[in-house]
Scaffold this motif. Structure first.
Motif, PDB file in Angstrom:
ATOM      1  N   GLY A 183      82.836  42.847  50.221  1.00 37.00           N
ATOM      2  CA  GLY A 183      82.530  41.661  49.443  1.00 37.00           C
ATOM      3  C   GLY A 183      81.151  41.097  49.730  1.00 37.00           C
ATOM      4  N   THR A 184      80.999  39.801  49.499  1.00 40.46           N
ATOM      5  CA  THR A 184      79.740  39.112  49.787  1.00 40.46           C
ATOM      6  C   THR A 184      80.025  37.663  50.106  1.00 40.46           C
ATOM      7  OG1 THR A 184      77.459  38.848  49.020  1.00 40.46           O
ATOM      8  CG2 THR A 184      79.184  38.296  47.445  1.00 40.46           C
ATOM      9  N   ARG A 185      79.018  36.959  50.609  1.00 41.31           N
ATOM     10  CA  ARG A 185      79.179  35.561  51.003  1.00 41.31           C
ATOM     11  C   ARG A 185      78.006  34.726  50.519  1.00 41.31           C
ATOM     12  NH1 ARG A 185      83.115  35.440  55.168  1.00 41.31           N
ATOM     13  NH2 ARG A 185      83.567  37.535  55.962  1.00 41.31           N
ATOM     14  N   VAL A 186      78.282  33.476  50.230  1.00 42.00           N
ATOM     15  CA  VAL A 186      77.223  32.508  49.986  1.00 42.00           C
ATOM     16  C   VAL A 186      76.883  31.902  51.345  1.00 42.00           C
ATOM     17  CG1 VAL A 186      76.620  30.307  48.922  1.00 42.00           C
ATOM     18  CG2 VAL A 186      77.894  32.014  47.617  1.00 42.00           C
ATOM     19  N   ARG A 187      75.685  32.128  51.788  1.00 43.08           N
ATOM     20  CA  ARG A 187      75.308  31.690  53.132  1.00 43.08           C
ATOM     21  C   ARG A 187      75.320  30.159  53.236  1.00 43.08           C
ATOM     22  NH1 ARG A 187      70.257  35.948  54.024  1.00 43.08           N
ATOM     23  NH2 ARG A 187      71.573  37.789  54.426  1.00 43.08           N
ATOM     24  N   PRO A 188      75.792  29.628  54.350  1.00 42.25           N
ATOM     25  CA  PRO A 188      75.826  28.165  54.534  1.00 42.25           C
ATOM     26  C   PRO A 188      74.457  27.520  54.416  1.00 42.25           C
ATOM     27  CG  PRO A 188      77.154  29.279  56.203  1.00 42.25           C
ATOM     28  CD  PRO A 188      76.404  30.352  55.481  1.00 42.25           C
ATOM     29  N   SER A 189      73.392  28.290  54.649  1.00 45.41           N
ATOM     30  CA  SER A 189      72.037  27.739  54.582  1.00 45.41           C
ATOM     31  C   SER A 189      71.567  27.497  53.152  1.00 45.41           C
ATOM     32  CB  SER A 189      71.049  28.692  55.269  1.00 45.41           C
ATOM     33  OG  SER A 189      71.043  29.969  54.628  1.00 45.41           O
ATOM     34  N   MET A 190      72.318  28.003  52.170  1.00 49.34           N
ATOM     35  CA  MET A 190      71.904  27.813  50.785  1.00 49.34           C
ATOM     36  C   MET A 190      72.070  26.351  50.370  1.00 49.34           C
ATOM     37  SD  MET A 190      70.766  30.724  49.680  1.00 49.34           S
ATOM     38  CE  MET A 190      70.116  30.927  51.355  1.00 49.34           C
ATOM     39  N   ARG A 191      71.084  25.826  49.675  1.00 51.67           N
ATOM     40  CA  ARG A 191      71.116  24.421  49.252  1.00 51.67           C
ATOM     41  C   ARG A 191      72.094  24.206  48.104  1.00 51.67           C
ATOM     42  NH1 ARG A 191      66.439  20.663  49.907  1.00 51.67           N
ATOM     43  NH2 ARG A 191      67.151  18.692  49.007  1.00 51.67           N
ATOM     44  N   ALA A 192      72.219  25.196  47.204  1.00 53.14           N
ATOM     45  CA  ALA A 192      73.129  25.098  46.062  1.00 53.14           C
ATOM     46  C   ALA A 192      73.471  26.498  45.595  1.00 53.14           C
ATOM     47  CB  ALA A 192      72.488  24.296  44.925  1.00 53.14           C
ATOM     48  N   TRP A 193      74.560  26.611  44.828  1.00 52.64           N
ATOM     49  CA  TRP A 193      74.939  27.896  44.254  1.00 52.64           C
ATOM     50  C   TRP A 193      75.716  27.654  42.970  1.00 52.64           C
ATOM     51  CZ3 TRP A 193      80.045  29.661  43.562  1.00 52.64           C
ATOM     52  CH2 TRP A 193      81.033  28.835  44.088  1.00 52.64           C
ATOM     53  N   SER A 194      75.758  28.669  42.088  1.00 58.11           N
ATOM     54  CA  SER A 194      76.454  28.518  40.811  1.00 58.11           C
ATOM     55  C   SER A 194      76.759  29.886  40.223  1.00 58.11           C
ATOM     56  CB  SER A 194      75.589  27.714  39.833  1.00 58.11           C
ATOM     57  OG  SER A 194      76.264  27.457  38.626  1.00 58.11           O
ATOM     58  N   LEU A 195      77.924  29.994  39.578  1.00 68.07           N
ATOM     59  CA  LEU A 195      78.324  31.225  38.900  1.00 68.07           C
ATOM     60  C   LEU A 195      77.823  31.237  37.465  1.00 68.07           C
ATOM     61  CD1 LEU A 195      80.112  33.826  38.497  1.00 68.07           C
ATOM     62  CD2 LEU A 195      81.933  32.255  37.787  1.00 68.07           C
ATOM     63  N   SER A 196      77.329  32.400  37.042  1.00 68.50           N
ATOM     64  CA  SER A 196      76.958  32.623  35.648  1.00 68.50           C
ATOM     65  C   SER A 196      77.726  33.844  35.141  1.00 68.50           C
ATOM     66  CB  SER A 196      75.449  32.878  35.527  1.00 68.50           C
ATOM     67  OG  SER A 196      75.120  33.436  34.274  1.00 68.50           O
ATOM     68  N   TRP A 197      78.374  33.688  33.975  1.00 75.39           N
ATOM     69  CA  TRP A 197      79.089  34.807  33.354  1.00 75.39           C
ATOM     70  C   TRP A 197      78.676  34.884  31.890  1.00 75.39           C
ATOM     71  CZ3 TRP A 197      81.016  39.225  32.583  1.00 75.39           C
ATOM     72  CH2 TRP A 197      81.954  39.509  31.584  1.00 75.39           C
ATOM     73  N   LEU A 198      78.013  35.977  31.519  1.00 74.12           N
ATOM     74  CA  LEU A 198      77.596  36.198  30.145  1.00 74.12           C
ATOM     75  C   LEU A 198      78.510  37.246  29.525  1.00 74.12           C
ATOM     76  CD1 LEU A 198      75.470  35.339  28.052  1.00 74.12           C
ATOM     77  CD2 LEU A 198      74.093  37.296  28.775  1.00 74.12           C
ATOM     78  N   ASP A 199      79.281  36.831  28.520  1.00 70.94           N
ATOM     79  CA  ASP A 199      80.334  37.644  27.924  1.00 70.94           C
ATOM     80  C   ASP A 199      79.825  38.309  26.644  1.00 70.94           C
ATOM     81  OD1 ASP A 199      82.739  38.610  26.777  1.00 70.94           O
ATOM     82  OD2 ASP A 199      83.875  36.944  27.619  1.00 70.94           O
ATOM     83  N   PRO A 200      80.094  39.611  26.442  1.00 68.37           N
ATOM     84  CA  PRO A 200      79.736  40.243  25.164  1.00 68.37           C
ATOM     85  C   PRO A 200      80.450  39.581  23.985  1.00 68.37           C
ATOM     86  CG  PRO A 200      80.300  41.893  26.806  1.00 68.37           C
ATOM     87  CD  PRO A 200      80.687  40.572  27.385  1.00 68.37           C
ATOM     88  N   MET A 201      81.584  38.958  24.253  1.00 61.78           N
ATOM     89  CA  MET A 201      82.362  38.245  23.239  1.00 61.78           C
ATOM     90  C   MET A 201      82.710  39.156  22.059  1.00 61.78           C
ATOM     91  SD  MET A 201      80.402  34.538  23.331  1.00 61.78           S
ATOM     92  CE  MET A 201      81.682  33.697  22.414  1.00 61.78           C
ATOM     93  N   TYR A 202      83.492  40.191  22.348  1.00 63.09           N
ATOM     94  CA  TYR A 202      83.924  41.106  21.294  1.00 63.09           C
ATOM     95  C   TYR A 202      84.857  40.403  20.310  1.00 63.09           C
ATOM     96  CZ  TYR A 202      82.199  44.633  24.556  1.00 63.09           C
ATOM     97  OH  TYR A 202      81.411  45.367  25.401  1.00 63.09           O
ATOM     98  N   THR A 203      84.622  40.658  19.034  1.00 61.34           N
ATOM     99  CA  THR A 203      85.487  40.087  18.003  1.00 61.34           C
ATOM    100  C   THR A 203      86.329  41.140  17.309  1.00 61.34           C
ATOM    101  OG1 THR A 203      83.688  40.244  16.372  1.00 61.34           O
ATOM    102  CG2 THR A 203      83.903  38.178  17.598  1.00 61.34           C
ATOM    103  N   SER A 204      85.903  42.404  17.341  1.00 57.96           N
ATOM    104  CA  SER A 204      86.705  43.491  16.777  1.00 57.96           C
ATOM    105  C   SER A 204      86.210  44.818  17.323  1.00 57.96           C
ATOM    106  CB  SER A 204      86.629  43.496  15.240  1.00 57.96           C
ATOM    107  OG  SER A 204      85.340  43.853  14.796  1.00 57.96           O
ATOM    108  N   LEU A 205      87.091  45.804  17.327  1.00 59.20           N
ATOM    109  CA  LEU A 205      86.732  47.147  17.794  1.00 59.20           C
ATOM    110  C   LEU A 205      86.429  48.092  16.635  1.00 59.20           C
ATOM    111  CD1 LEU A 205      89.277  47.633  20.718  1.00 59.20           C
ATOM    112  CD2 LEU A 205      86.869  46.961  20.842  1.00 59.20           C
ATOM    113  N   ILE A 206      87.142  47.921  15.528  1.00 59.66           N
ATOM    114  CA  ILE A 206      86.887  48.746  14.333  1.00 59.66           C
ATOM    115  C   ILE A 206      86.768  47.803  13.134  1.00 59.66           C
ATOM    116  CG2 ILE A 206      87.696  50.616  12.853  1.00 59.66           C
ATOM    117  CD1 ILE A 206      89.360  51.622  15.193  1.00 59.66           C
ATOM    118  N   PRO A 207      85.557  47.524  12.648  1.00 60.02           N
ATOM    119  CA  PRO A 207      84.264  47.960  13.197  1.00 60.02           C
ATOM    120  C   PRO A 207      83.940  47.224  14.491  1.00 60.02           C
ATOM    121  CG  PRO A 207      83.917  46.392  11.430  1.00 60.02           C
ATOM    122  CD  PRO A 207      85.399  46.668  11.456  1.00 60.02           C
TER     123      PRO A 207
END
Length: 568
Positions: A183-207
């Motif tokens: 895994g990984t860790r957010v180091r305690p020395s970090m002033r701030a942190w935030s998650l970013s998730w960019l989704d392809p946002m599929y609406t259909s497979l065919i087409p």
């Protein structure tokens, strides 16, 4: 038919029984990778979360956000929790967040959930027994949520916008493709942190269709990659370095999990505003958009992630050259396969590459009122322009938050929040651009060398997180700058942060800017020196660049190697 009827009867009875058990269960629910209802004891739970499973490694699901029967299966929180948490979450912080389905909050190191529609009470969220009573931070963006627990280790929840019966947790994080058990860790020395998730946002497979797109620096629209982009951005204590933790890149060293030097890889960075010299006091990220603020209320935003940066050449193509008439692909499937000439018969259209340089930091107008350092950015749609900024503050003595579209031309509005209290101190939000008041000094890292007899090359104040670096070439009594567009080369192993004796490897392009071509052509010796690096002045030259505390090297596609020892 009888078998079907029996299945329906028994299935319905099982659902009702499960719901009743959940409503009368222990004060804190649980959820493990293999058992969503959370039955594994703590040591086994922690071990199970490191095993390969759905979370992180499955293809991005095509689904619509749905609370399902979550309000029936999650027990109501105690009266102390109801009183201790706000009625509504309006800001994404390190203890609160929201998506289209749920509001999330921490209380006494446990996770609680409430409908985003605002109805009902706070509920006890199902979490793995491994992290029960241990959660110290959270960040949610769309369908993914991250919590910190057990020494700031990152635990990821997938499908965080669905009914909790479909949630999946993992502590895996890092290459290859989410499978690093350390895994990984957010180091305690970090002033701030935030998650970013960019989704392809599929609406259909065919087409094959999707709604998630990036906009590059040339204004071209590009479909978000097939597995989306998950990034945990962290801000250094001094506020001038922004690190990225990416589950597809090295996390910890799986062979040395107990060694603090190897418990996270902080070698990948995004350069901050003002050439990395801006000092931020807080950071918020969502949908590959990062928002920072300094102690005087100066704010910048930027669309940036590892894929946009020019680094992910396995799945994308990049160029600093003009792409007249080109357009981005309609979806990531066609955009990916159309890159290969051998597949032109199946994918005849050659779509645009990502334009370099990447989108720059954009200064945002100052808020016309009292504010704190508590800032928040969230997605309002699948396009890069569909982001909203929020800043905690006051207006006429009333507490709430200022908000606006991410467009720098948009104006700030204020929304009051009933019974709200400020979560941070009021900033010295003086008028005008005061970002220079918090700038750190330049790096002081210079390199210089020779291209050939009588021709020199060098650079000053090199920042190892830069994506555009000017190299000064001198010959025949004249000098001109060439631009190196660079990005870190993906690698499988751990590397120390910053510029060290360990060589940092970059890939990219070398280019003579159009405004300088006349000066190059006017001096034969200067032209000879530069064309030894860039044979065609109207096109960029692919390069591999390295940098360390000892030297910088540039190696071109035409096998020209230039070495520049460090000068200071």
């Amino acid at each position: 038919m009888r078998r079907l009827a029996r299945r329906l009867v028994f299935g319905g009875a099982a659902t009702v029984t499960a719901a009743m058990m959940a409503l009368t269960s222990a004060p804190v629910a649980g959820a493990d990778e293999a058992f969503p209802i959370g039955v594994a004891p703590e040591p086994l739970s922690c071990a199970m979360l490191t095993f390969p499973g759905r979370a992180g490694t499955w293809p991005v699901p095509m689904h619509a956000p749905d609370r399902g029967i979550g309000l029936l299966t999650m027990p109501r929180a105690s009266a102390a929790v109801q009183k201790g948490l706000p009625e509504r979450i309006d800001l994404r912080t390190e203890t609160t967040g929201f998506n289209i389905s749920w509001q999330y909050a921490l209380f006494h190191r446990n996770l609680y959930v409430k409908s985003s529609k605002g109805d009902g009470d706070w509920r006890i969220a199902p979490v793995p027994q491994c992290i029960r009573d241990r959660i110290t931070g959270l960040s949610v963006d769309g369908s993914r949520l991250v919590v910190l627990a057990r020494g700031n280790r990152v635990f990821t929840l997938e499908s965080a916008d669905l009914t909790p019966e479909l949630w999946w947790w993992t502590s895996r994080f890092g290459s290859p493709i989410w499978l690093d058990p350390a895994g990984t860790r957010v180091r305690p020395s970090m002033r701030a942190w935030s998650l970013s998730w960019l989704d392809p946002m599929y609406t259909s497979l065919i087409p094959f269709r999707q709604k998630g797109f990036w906009t590059d620096s040339a204004g071209l629209q590009h479909p978000v990659g097939g597995a989306g982009v998950t990034t945990v951005f962290t801000l250094s204590q001094r506020g001038d370095r922004i690190y990225l933790l990416d589950p597809w890149l090295p996390g910890a060293d799986p062979l040395k999990p107990s060694d603090k030097r190897f418990n996270a890889d902080y070698s990948y960075e995004m350069q901050g505003p003002l050439d990395g010299r801006f000092q931020a006091v807080n950071l918020s990220s969502a949908g590959s958009t990062t928002f920072v603020i300094n102690k005087y209320g100066d704010m910048f935003t930027r669309l940036w992630d590892f894929d946009i940066s020019g680094a992910d050449t396995l799945f994308f193509s990049y160029t600093p050259d003009p792409q007249t008439g080109a357009t981005g692909g309609p979806n990531n499937f066609e955009a990916f396969f159309s890159q290969y000439p051998a597949l032109r018969g199946f994918f005849p259209t050659q779509f645009a590459k990502f334009t370099l340089p990447t989108p720059a930091w954009l200064p945002q107008p100052k808020v016309p009122g009292e504010i704190t350092s508590t800032i928040s950015v969230h997605q309002t749609g699948g396009r890069s322009a569909q982001r909203e900024l929020r800043v905690e503050g006051r207006k006429d003595g009333v507490t709430g938050y200022w908000h606006k579209k991410i467009d720098p031309k948009a104006s700030w509005s204020f929304s009051a929040v009933k019974d709200a209290k400020l979560t941070a101190s009021v900033l010295d939000n003086r008028s005008g651009d005061t970002s220079a008041l918090t700038m750190v000094g330049p790096s002081g890292v210079d390199y210089a060398g020779r291209i050939e007899p009588g021709a020199t090359i060098g650079t000053t104040d090199f920042d190892h997180a830069t994506e555009t670096q000017r190299l000064k070439v001198c010959a025949g009594g004249a000098c001109v700058n060439v631009t190196a567009y660079i990005a870190p080369t993906p690698r499988p192993g751990w590397q120390p942060a910053g510029l060290t004796s360990t060589t940092r490897l970059y890939q990219g392009f070398l280019k003579v800017e159009p405004a300088d071509r006349a000066a190059v052509n006017a001096n034969p010796k200067l032209r000879a020196a530069i064309t030894s690096l860039i044979p065609k002045l109207d096109r960029s030259e692919p390069i591999i660049l390295t940098a360390s505390t000892e030297k910088m090297t540039v190696f071109t596609l035409d096998k020209k190697l230039v070495t520049m020892p460090r000068q200071r």
